[in-house]
Design a protein around this motif. Structure first.
Motif, PDB file in Angstrom:
ATOM      1  N   MET A  61       1.188 -14.916 -13.058  1.00 40.33           N
ATOM      2  CA  MET A  61       1.346 -13.545 -14.178  1.00 40.33           C
ATOM      3  C   MET A  61      -0.127 -14.026 -14.880  1.00 40.33           C
ATOM      4  O   MET A  61      -0.707 -12.900 -14.856  1.00 40.33           O
ATOM      5  N   HIS A  62      -0.400 -15.159 -14.763  1.00 34.93           N
ATOM      6  CA  HIS A  62      -1.815 -15.336 -15.308  1.00 34.93           C
ATOM      7  C   HIS A  62      -2.463 -14.512 -14.488  1.00 34.93           C
ATOM      8  O   HIS A  62      -4.278 -13.942 -15.274  1.00 34.93           O
ATOM      9  N   ASP A  63      -3.302 -14.692 -12.929  1.00 34.77           N
ATOM     10  CA  ASP A  63      -4.101 -14.169 -12.385  1.00 34.77           C
ATOM     11  C   ASP A  63      -3.250 -12.295 -12.350  1.00 34.77           C
ATOM     12  O   ASP A  63      -4.445 -12.104 -11.825  1.00 34.77           O
ATOM     13  N   ILE A  64      -2.712 -11.760 -12.364  1.00 31.35           N
ATOM     14  CA  ILE A  64      -2.429 -10.616 -12.666  1.00 31.35           C
ATOM     15  C   ILE A  64      -2.911 -10.119 -13.835  1.00 31.35           C
ATOM     16  O   ILE A  64      -3.905  -8.977 -13.998  1.00 31.35           O
ATOM     17  N   ASP A  65      -2.998 -10.835 -14.864  1.00 26.99           N
ATOM     18  CA  ASP A  65      -3.445 -10.951 -16.353  1.00 26.99           C
ATOM     19  C   ASP A  65      -4.943 -10.411 -16.473  1.00 26.99           C
ATOM     20  O   ASP A  65      -5.696  -9.531 -16.449  1.00 26.99           O
ATOM     21  N   SER A  66      -5.606 -11.651 -15.837  1.00 24.98           N
ATOM     22  CA  SER A  66      -7.041 -11.730 -16.180  1.00 24.98           C
ATOM     23  C   SER A  66      -7.166 -10.917 -14.752  1.00 24.98           C
ATOM     24  O   SER A  66      -8.556 -10.491 -15.319  1.00 24.98           O
ATOM     25  N   ALA A  67      -6.431 -10.466 -13.379  1.00 26.88           N
ATOM     26  CA  ALA A  67      -7.793  -9.392 -13.362  1.00 26.88           C
ATOM     27  C   ALA A  67      -7.538  -7.848 -13.579  1.00 26.88           C
ATOM     28  O   ALA A  67      -8.723  -6.773 -13.418  1.00 26.88           O
ATOM     29  N   LYS A  68      -6.559  -8.081 -14.538  1.00 27.68           N
ATOM     30  CA  LYS A  68      -6.983  -6.286 -15.306  1.00 27.68           C
ATOM     31  C   LYS A  68      -8.126  -5.476 -15.705  1.00 27.68           C
ATOM     32  O   LYS A  68      -8.478  -5.175 -15.234  1.00 27.68           O
ATOM     33  N   ASN A  69      -8.903  -6.290 -16.431  1.00 30.62           N
ATOM     34  CA  ASN A  69     -10.153  -6.513 -17.022  1.00 30.62           C
ATOM     35  C   ASN A  69     -11.416  -5.687 -15.661  1.00 30.62           C
ATOM     36  O   ASN A  69     -11.713  -5.285 -15.775  1.00 30.62           O
ATOM     37  N   ILE A  70     -11.164  -6.469 -14.696  1.00 30.80           N
ATOM     38  CA  ILE A  70     -12.058  -6.681 -13.344  1.00 30.80           C
ATOM     39  C   ILE A  70     -11.783  -5.510 -13.164  1.00 30.80           C
ATOM     40  O   ILE A  70     -12.143  -4.685 -12.317  1.00 30.80           O
ATOM     41  N   PHE A  71     -10.303  -4.911 -12.669  1.00 26.36           N
ATOM     42  CA  PHE A  71     -10.149  -3.595 -12.067  1.00 26.36           C
ATOM     43  C   PHE A  71     -10.930  -2.597 -12.600  1.00 26.36           C
ATOM     44  O   PHE A  71     -10.526  -1.786 -11.761  1.00 26.36           O
ATOM     45  N   LEU A  72      -9.875  -2.409 -13.576  1.00 23.31           N
ATOM     46  CA  LEU A  72     -10.519  -1.232 -14.782  1.00 23.31           C
ATOM     47  C   LEU A  72     -12.075  -1.220 -15.251  1.00 23.31           C
ATOM     48  O   LEU A  72     -12.567   0.301 -14.518  1.00 23.31           O
TER      49      LEU A  72
ATOM     50  N   ASP B 166       1.186  -1.408  -0.027  1.00 27.48           N
ATOM     51  CA  ASP B 166      -0.229  -0.083   0.083  1.00 27.48           C
ATOM     52  C   ASP B 166       0.947   0.958  -0.029  1.00 27.48           C
ATOM     53  O   ASP B 166       1.080   1.636   0.866  1.00 27.48           O
ATOM     54  N   ASN B 167       1.238   1.618  -1.328  1.00 32.17           N
ATOM     55  CA  ASN B 167       2.279   2.345  -1.209  1.00 32.17           C
ATOM     56  C   ASN B 167       1.896   4.131  -1.185  1.00 32.17           C
ATOM     57  O   ASN B 167       2.676   4.927  -0.393  1.00 32.17           O
ATOM     58  N   SER B 168       0.544   4.497  -1.354  1.00 29.79           N
ATOM     59  CA  SER B 168       0.120   5.450  -1.168  1.00 29.79           C
ATOM     60  C   SER B 168      -1.171   5.616  -1.070  1.00 29.79           C
ATOM     61  O   SER B 168      -1.910   4.203  -1.784  1.00 29.79           O
ATOM     62  N   PRO B 169      -2.494   6.513  -0.725  1.00 36.61           N
ATOM     63  CA  PRO B 169      -3.773   6.649  -0.684  1.00 36.61           C
ATOM     64  C   PRO B 169      -4.264   5.610  -2.424  1.00 36.61           C
ATOM     65  O   PRO B 169      -5.094   5.689  -2.237  1.00 36.61           O
ATOM     66  N   ILE B 170      -3.708   6.626  -3.317  1.00 37.02           N
ATOM     67  CA  ILE B 170      -4.034   5.884  -4.196  1.00 37.02           C
ATOM     68  C   ILE B 170      -2.827   5.699  -5.480  1.00 37.02           C
ATOM     69  O   ILE B 170      -3.042   5.180  -6.612  1.00 37.02           O
ATOM     70  N   GLN B 171      -1.981   4.525  -4.515  1.00 39.50           N
ATOM     71  CA  GLN B 171      -1.462   3.543  -5.369  1.00 39.50           C
ATOM     72  C   GLN B 171      -0.693   1.963  -4.349  1.00 39.50           C
ATOM     73  O   GLN B 171      -0.423   2.094  -3.419  1.00 39.50           O
ATOM     74  N   ILE B 172      -1.365   1.350  -5.198  1.00 39.80           N
ATOM     75  CA  ILE B 172      -1.749   0.399  -4.330  1.00 39.80           C
ATOM     76  C   ILE B 172      -0.913  -0.948  -5.243  1.00 39.80           C
ATOM     77  O   ILE B 172      -1.316  -0.983  -6.554  1.00 39.80           O
ATOM     78  N   VAL B 173      -0.125  -1.521  -5.233  1.00 42.68           N
ATOM     79  CA  VAL B 173       0.789  -2.402  -5.594  1.00 42.68           C
ATOM     80  C   VAL B 173      -0.098  -4.525  -5.434  1.00 42.68           C
ATOM     81  O   VAL B 173      -0.322  -4.408  -4.335  1.00 42.68           O
ATOM     82  N   VAL B 174      -0.715  -5.166  -6.268  1.00 38.98           N
ATOM     83  CA  VAL B 174      -0.990  -6.154  -5.805  1.00 38.98           C
ATOM     84  C   VAL B 174      -0.053  -7.119  -6.206  1.00 38.98           C
ATOM     85  O   VAL B 174       1.134  -6.971  -7.779  1.00 38.98           O
ATOM     86  N   SER B 175      -0.113  -9.186  -6.145  1.00 39.94           N
ATOM     87  CA  SER B 175       0.687  -9.679  -6.938  1.00 39.94           C
ATOM     88  C   SER B 175       0.452 -10.771  -6.632  1.00 39.94           C
ATOM     89  O   SER B 175      -0.575 -11.177  -6.090  1.00 39.94           O
TER      90      SER B 175
ATOM     91  N   ARG C 104      -5.419   3.309 -13.549  1.00 38.01           N
ATOM     92  CA  ARG C 104      -4.968   2.772 -14.234  1.00 38.01           C
ATOM     93  C   ARG C 104      -4.464   1.229 -13.567  1.00 38.01           C
ATOM     94  O   ARG C 104      -4.416   1.400 -12.556  1.00 38.01           O
ATOM     95  N   TYR C 105      -3.829   0.135 -14.434  1.00 35.91           N
ATOM     96  CA  TYR C 105      -3.429  -1.086 -13.934  1.00 35.91           C
ATOM     97  C   TYR C 105      -1.921  -1.171 -15.026  1.00 35.91           C
ATOM     98  O   TYR C 105      -2.018  -1.117 -16.367  1.00 35.91           O
TER      99      TYR C 105
END
Length: 166
Positions: free
Chosen positions: A31-42, A19-28, A48-49
Motif C-alpha cells: 500500500m505505501h509503495d502504491i501511494d508513493s508512486a501516484k505523484n510519479i506516475f501523474l 495489462d487490461n488494455s492498451p490504455i489501462q494498466i494495473v500495478v501491484s 488517471r491513477y
C-alpha cells in the motif's frame, strides 16, 4: 512499455499486475509503495491513477507464498487431458497440453495477467464469438479496447441465459 519504463526509471517497488488494455494498466505492490508512486506516475503524463480496493497485492511477488500453497492444492487435483484449447493469461499461450495448463494455473497468482496478449492470441484463432458470464460487462469492455474482431455476448442472469439459448 511506458509504465514499465516509469517503474524502472524511478526504481519503484511495484510491478505491473494486469495489462487490461492498451490504455489501462494495473500495478501491484504494498500500500505505501502504491501511494508513493501516484505523484510519479501523474507527473509522467498519466491521465488517471485510481487506487483499487483490493485485499492483497495480487499478481505480484508479494503473492508468492500464497501461490506456493495454491500450487500444492493444484497438485492434489487429477486433471484430465482437454480437447478444448485453453489460453492462459499467465503466458498468453494456447495449450492443449495438460502439464502446460497446470503450470499456468500454478503460476498465475504471483505473475502478471497478460490480458491484451491473450485477446490478441485469440484473434489468431477461428473464434470470433465471446460469451462473458457474470454480472457486468467489464471483460467485454476491455476486449473492445483491444480488438473489434469479436461478437460479444453477455449473460448476467438466468433469464439472459434462457434468451441466449433460444
Amino acid at each position: 512499455n511506458d509504465i514499465e519504463d516509469i517503474i524502472k526509471t524511478n526504481n519503484l517497488n511495484i510491478e505491473i499486475a494486469n495489462d487490461n488494455s492498451p490504455i489501462q494498466i494495473v500495478v501491484s505492490g504494498l500500500m505505501h509503495d502504491i501511494d508513493s508512486a501516484k505523484n510519479i506516475f501523474l507527473s509522467s503524463g498519466l491521465k488517471r491513477y485510481v487506487k483499487l480496493k483490493v485485499s492483497a497485492a495480487f499478481h505480484s511477488r508479494h503473492m508468492l507464498e500464497a501461490q506456493n500453497e495454491l500450487s500444492k492444492e493444484i497438485d492434489r487435483i487429477a486433471f484430465n487431458q482437454t480437447e478444448i484449447p485453453i489460453i492462459s493469461n499467465y503466458d498468453a499461450s494456447i495449450n492443449l497440453d495438460k502439464i502446460k495448463i497446470i503450470n499456468a494455473l500454478k503460476n498465475q497468482m504471483a505473475n502478471r495477467v497478460k490480458w491484451v496478449d491473450s485477446v490478441k492470441k485469440l484473434e489468431e484463432t477461428e473464434v470470433n464469438k465471446i460469451i462473458e458470464i457474470g454480472p457486468g460487462k467489464v471483460l467485454s469492455g476491455l476486449i473492445k479496447r483491444i480488438s473489434n474482431n469479436f461478437t460479444l455476448f453477455n449473460i448476467n442472469s438466468i433469464q439472459d441465459l434462457y434468451n441466449f439459448s433460444n
